[in-house]
Design an enzyme around this catalytic site. Structure first.
Site, mmCIF file in Angstrom:
data_model
loop_
_atom_site.group_PDB
_atom_site.id
_atom_site.type_symbol
_atom_site.label_atom_id
_atom_site.label_comp_id
_atom_site.label_asym_id
_atom_site.label_seq_id
_atom_site.Cartn_x
_atom_site.Cartn_y
_atom_site.Cartn_z
ATOM 1 N N ALA A 189 12.758 -19.181 10.463
ATOM 2 C CA ALA A 189 11.453 -19.485 10.839
ATOM 3 C C ALA A 189 11.418 -17.835 11.130
ATOM 4 O O ALA A 189 11.891 -17.618 11.546
ATOM 5 C CB ALA A 189 11.490 -20.302 11.977
ATOM 6 N N HIS A 232 1.278 -1.081 0.093
ATOM 7 C CA HIS A 232 0.227 -0.174 -0.323
ATOM 8 C C HIS A 232 0.832 1.333 -0.007
ATOM 9 O O HIS A 232 1.459 1.390 0.404
ATOM 10 C CB HIS A 232 -0.554 -0.227 1.552
ATOM 11 C CG HIS A 232 -1.830 -1.398 1.226
ATOM 12 N ND1 HIS A 232 -3.629 -0.975 0.466
ATOM 13 C CD2 HIS A 232 -1.562 -2.206 1.980
ATOM 14 C CE1 HIS A 232 -3.767 -2.023 0.662
ATOM 15 N NE2 HIS A 232 -3.503 -2.800 1.428
ATOM 16 N N LYS A 259 18.516 -11.307 6.760
ATOM 17 C CA LYS A 259 20.075 -10.863 5.986
ATOM 18 C C LYS A 259 20.794 -11.711 5.769
ATOM 19 O O LYS A 259 20.030 -12.620 6.796
ATOM 20 C CB LYS A 259 20.365 -10.095 7.343
ATOM 21 C CG LYS A 259 20.210 -8.168 7.770
ATOM 22 C CD LYS A 259 21.072 -7.890 8.582
ATOM 23 C CE LYS A 259 20.280 -5.817 8.813
ATOM 24 N NZ LYS A 259 20.764 -6.143 10.097
#
Length: 231
Positions: free
Chosen positions: A196, A149, A216
Site C-alpha cells: 500500500a 511530462h 523496492k
C-alpha cells in the site's frame, strides 16, 4: 413492455450488445455506436461511457470501447476516450468498483484482462498503452498513468514541452495495495505484490514483494514446497 422496447433501442444504437445485459437508469452513453457490450453485463446507475473525441462530442474517430461477457461496472465509473484512434478493452468478468476512472488519450490503448478487479476511485490513463493482465487485484485509490511530462527546459512551460509515453504493463495475478502509483515505462512482473502507498518507478521482477517510495523489492514469493522438488 419497457424491457422489450429498451432492448430494441439498444440493438439499434450500439455497435453490438449481447443478451442479459442490465443497464440501470442514469447511465450515460456518448457515441454508443462505437461501444460493444457482451453477454450478462451489469452497468449500474451513474456510470459514464464515451467513445467520442473529448474536444468535439459530436465526432468519433476510430475509437472503440469493448466490454466483454459478465463484466460488472459499478456506480460512478467513467470510461472514456479523450482523443482520436483510442481503444479500451475490458475482458471477461472484469469488475470495476465505484468511481473508477479510465481514460485513453490520442492513439491510446488500455486493456484489462479477464477476472481482474479494479478498486474504488482508481485512475487508469494514458496516451501510452496500459495493459493489465488476468486475475489481478488493484486496490482503491491507485493510479496507473501511461505517460510522463517533459520538464528539462526551465525557459519553457512544462505544458509546452510535451509527453513521454512508454506505456505500462501489469502482468497476470498481481496485487496492488491501496494507493499504489505506477509510473510510465514500468512492467510489474507476474504474481507480484506491491504494498500500500508504494510508488513504482522501475520494473518489478515476477513473484516479487515490493514496498516503499520509490518501490523496492524486499522479498520473493515462494512456490509451494511440493513444486520445488518436482523434477
Amino acid at each position: 413492455m419497457g424491457i422489450v422496447l429498451r432492448r430494441s433501442v439498444y440493438r439499434a444504437i450500439f455497435a453490438r450488445i449481447g443478451h442479459s445485459v442490465r443497464i440501470q437508469t442514469g447511465v450515460e452513453f456518448v457515441q454508443p455506436r462505437h461501444i460493444e457490450i457482451g453477454n450478462n453485463v451489469n452497468i449500474n446507475r451513474g456510470a459514464f461511457l464515451s467513445s467520442a473525441v473529448l474536444t468535439n462530442k459530436t465526432q468519433a474517430s476510430n475509437n472503440k470501447i469493448y466490454i466483454g461477457d459478465r463484466v460488472h461496472i459499478e456506480s460512478g465509473v467513467r470510461i472514456n476516450t479523450a482523443g482520436e484512434n483510442c481503444s479500451i478493452y475490458l475482458h471477461e468478468q472484469v469488475n470495476l468498483d465505484c468511481g473508477v476512472d479510465i481514460k485513453a488519450h490520442d492513439r491510446g490503448l488500455i486493456e484489462i484482462g479477464a477476472k481482474t478487479y479494479i478498486g474504488p476511485y482508481t485512475c487508469i490513463a494514458g496516451p501510452g498503452p496500459v495493459k493489465i493482465g488476468k486475475n489481478c487485484l488493484i486496490a482503491s485509490h491507485s493510479g496507473i498513468y501511461g505517460n510522463n511530462h517533459k520538464f528539462a527546459d526551465p525557459s519553457c512551460s512544462i505544458q509546452e514541452q510535451g509527453l513521454i509515453c512508454k506505456g505500462i504493463v501489469v502482468e497476470d495475478d498481481c496485487w496492488l495495495g491501496t494507493g499504489v502509483k505506477v509510473l510510465d515505462g514500468v512492467t510489474i512482473g507476474k504474481g507480484s505484490v506491491i504494498g500500500a502507498g508504494a510508488v513504482v518507478t522501475k520494473d518489478i521482477p515476477p513473484y516479487s514483494v515490493a514496498v516503499g517510495v520509490p518501490a523496492k523489492v524486499i522479498s520473493k514469493r515462494q512456490l509451494h514446497q511440493e513444486l520445488l522438488y518436482q523434477n
